[in-house]
Design an enzyme around this catalytic site. Structure first.
Site, PDB file in Angstrom:
ATOM      1  NE  ARG A  46       3.755  77.835  38.310  1.00  0.00           N
ATOM      2  CZ  ARG A  46       3.755  78.013  39.643  1.00  0.00           C
ATOM      3  NH1 ARG A  46       2.631  77.983  40.331  1.00  0.00           N
ATOM      4  NH2 ARG A  46       4.891  78.228  40.280  1.00  0.00           N
ATOM      5  CE1 TYR A  98      -8.155  63.574  20.606  1.00  0.00           C
ATOM      6  CE2 TYR A  98      -7.706  64.322  22.834  1.00  0.00           C
ATOM      7  CZ  TYR A  98      -7.266  64.024  21.564  1.00  0.00           C
ATOM      8  OH  TYR A  98      -5.943  64.171  21.259  1.00  0.00           O
ATOM      9  CG  ASP A 170     -14.942  68.248  25.260  1.00  0.00           C
ATOM     10  OD1 ASP A 170     -15.050  69.250  24.530  1.00  0.00           O
ATOM     11  OD2 ASP A 170     -13.947  67.488  25.239  1.00  0.00           O
ATOM     12  CE  LYS A 195      -8.589  69.948  18.272  1.00  0.00           C
ATOM     13  NZ  LYS A 195      -8.311  69.675  19.631  1.00  0.00           N
TER      14      LYS A 195
HETATM   15  O1  P1T Z   1      -5.631  68.716  21.888  1.00  0.00           O
HETATM   16  P1  P1T Z   1      -6.074  69.446  23.126  1.00  0.00           P
HETATM   17  O2  P1T Z   1      -6.186  70.921  22.919  1.00  0.00           O
HETATM   18  O3  P1T Z   1      -5.303  69.074  24.329  1.00  0.00           O
HETATM   19  O4  P1T Z   1      -7.611  69.015  23.386  1.00  0.00           O
HETATM   20  C1  P1T Z   1      -7.999  67.710  23.689  1.00  0.00           C
HETATM   21  C2  P1T Z   1      -9.428  67.470  23.205  1.00  0.00           C
HETATM   22  C3  P1T Z   1     -10.465  67.477  24.121  1.00  0.00           C
HETATM   23  N1  P1T Z   1     -11.744  67.300  23.745  1.00  0.00           N
HETATM   24  C4  P1T Z   1     -12.069  67.104  22.450  1.00  0.00           C
HETATM   25  C5  P1T Z   1     -13.499  66.905  22.059  1.00  0.00           C
HETATM   26  C6  P1T Z   1     -11.076  67.089  21.468  1.00  0.00           C
HETATM   27  O5  P1T Z   1     -11.434  66.903  20.191  1.00  0.00           O
HETATM   28  C7  P1T Z   1      -9.712  67.259  21.849  1.00  0.00           C
HETATM   29  C8  P1T Z   1      -8.607  67.193  20.864  1.00  0.00           C
HETATM   30  N2  P1T Z   1      -8.942  66.550  19.663  1.00  0.00           N
HETATM   31  C9  P1T Z   1      -8.133  66.322  18.609  1.00  0.00           C
HETATM   32  C10 P1T Z   1      -6.844  66.658  18.573  1.00  0.00           C
HETATM   33  C11 P1T Z   1      -8.760  65.652  17.462  1.00  0.00           C
HETATM   34  O6  P1T Z   1      -8.219  65.661  16.336  1.00  0.00           O
HETATM   35  O7  P1T Z   1      -9.854  65.093  17.650  1.00  0.00           O
END
Ligand code: P1T
Length: 381
Positions: A46, A98, A170, A195
């Site tokens: 962890r 988001y 971000d 992503k």
């Molecule tokens: O899904 P996760 O890996 O926890 O990430 C969250 C997140 C944070 N910031 C941005 C700009 C994001 O697009 C996302 C996650 N977004 C999607 C799942 C989506 O389809 O827009």
């Protein structure tokens, strides 16, 4: 070193014991100690795992920072930053975020006594007027999800510096290939590595990078204390994804540019949101702070209703209807009912996310095949 070289080499060298060119995956939760408290740098996975270390180093190098941290999701990374705050602190945040980030701010952190001002971040005066004596953090996305609004990172950084505020960017939509927020003055860069960094829609992961030693210490504390850390196999997959990030981003950008032009010229489309179009209000800033305009775009149909959008969404074949973005395959989504459903409708509409808005994550397939798929779906609308 150029970023394309870093994509291939960042984070590791051939492994010294066996000479393996690719880093081994360390499937272990714990590590032998020579005496109580005496070990070779790892005591429990962890807190640290060599497969994660390699990835964290690679991410930090790609973002031009000194400390990288990986999490079991993007939201885990967002949470680790918010946990550096205390009750009574105030955050200035971009209004188009988001949906999950917005939900965490409003539904988890407001009740702990942290307050938020959501603003457009469109001018110095607007940002200055949102700052309060207790403002500790500014949180921006650029380009934003899903309206592709572009925020001037250097401007935000200079204002934050003046007031002693930590600026977090971000960088998920741009990826480290197209935008380097730390070089523009940001203090922390955040990624949903699910992503473009992962790039193949086969893992969920988040990342943070900073060059500030005190922030790094606080983020590491939150990472190991909360424990939202990724497993070694996911770290390996993310590292493998990063090795082709430069090639994939080039293809995403080229395809998105062609699709944006196609949609802009189409009679059934009224508005296209893509920073690569000269008409986009953020085109000038994006041209300065990005080295490419990205693979994400949104648009509205001439008859901009949810029903018409639905007809379109059910009419594509190559563009699969799904949440997420940044993988090699093209995806289509409906922010109002999917990724941004947790934002109250009136706030969502105020932020420009209409009921009919359609979002595309343009993949790396052949551009003409993608355009043909869109044309077929548009003809049904
Ligand atoms: O899904 P996760 O890996 O926890 O990430 C969250 C997140 C944070 N910031 C941005 C700009 C994001 O697009 C996302 C996650 N977004 C999607 C799942 C989506 O389809 O827009």
């Amino acid at each position: 070193m150029k970023k394309s070289t870093l994509c291939v080499h960042a984070g590791h060298e051939p492994e010294p014991v066996t000479g393996a060119v690719m880093p081994p995956v360390f499937f272990t939760s714990t590590y032998v100690q020579q005496a109580p408290g005496e070990h070779q740098g790892y005591d429990y996975s962890r807190a640290g795992n060599p497969s994660r270390t390699v990835l964290e180093k690679a991410l930090a190098e790609l973002e031009g920072g000194t400390h990288g941290f990986c999490f079991s999701s993007g939201m885990g990374a967002v949470d680790a930053v918010l946990k550096t705050l205390s009750t009574g602190d105030h955050v200035v945040a971009m209004n188009d975020l988001y949906g999950g980030t917005y939900r965490l701010f409003r539904q988890s952190y407001e009740k702990l006594g942290i307050s938020f001002s959501f603003i457009g971040c469109s001018s110095e005066a607007e940002i200055e007027s949102a700052i309060q004596p207790g403002t500790k953090l500014m949180w921006i996305e650029t380009p934003t999800n899903p309206t592709l609004t572009v925020v001037d990172i250097a401007l935000c950084a200079s204002i934050c510096k003046r007031h002693g505020i930590t600026l977090v960017v971000d960088n998920t939509f741009a990826s480290p290939m197209l935008q380097s927020p730390l070089a523009l003055g940001a203090n922390i860069v955040m990624h949903s590595m699910t992503k473009y960094l992962g790039g193949h829609s086969d893992l969920i992961m988040g990342g943070l990078v900073t060059s500030d030693a005190a922030l790094a210490e606080a983020l590491f504390f939150n990472q190991k204390s909360t424990g939202a850390t990724p497993g070694p196999m996911d770290c390996y997959l993310a590292l493998r994804g990063i090795k082709t990030l430069h090639l994939r981003m080039k293809a995403h950008v080229e395809n998105a540019q062609q699709i944006a032009l196609f949609l802009q010229a189409h009679p059934k489309v009224s508005r296209v949101f893509y920073p690569g179009l000269p008409e986009h209000p953020g085109h000038g800033i994006a041209s300065r702070q990005m080295s490419g305009f990205g693979g994400m775009l949104s648009f509205e149909l001439s008859t901009n209703t949810e029903e018409n959008a639905r007809t379109f969404l059910l009419g594509t074949k190559l563009f699969v209807l799904a949440e997420s973005l940044g993988g090699v395959e093209s995806l289509v989504s409906h922010p109002a009912s999917m990724t941004h459903a947790s934002i109250p409708r009136e706030i969502r509409l105020r932020n420009g996310v209409s009921d009919g808005l359609i979002r595309l994550s343009v993949g790396i397939e052949d551009a003409q095949d993608l355009i043909q798929d869109l044309e077929t779906a548009l003809s049904a609308c």
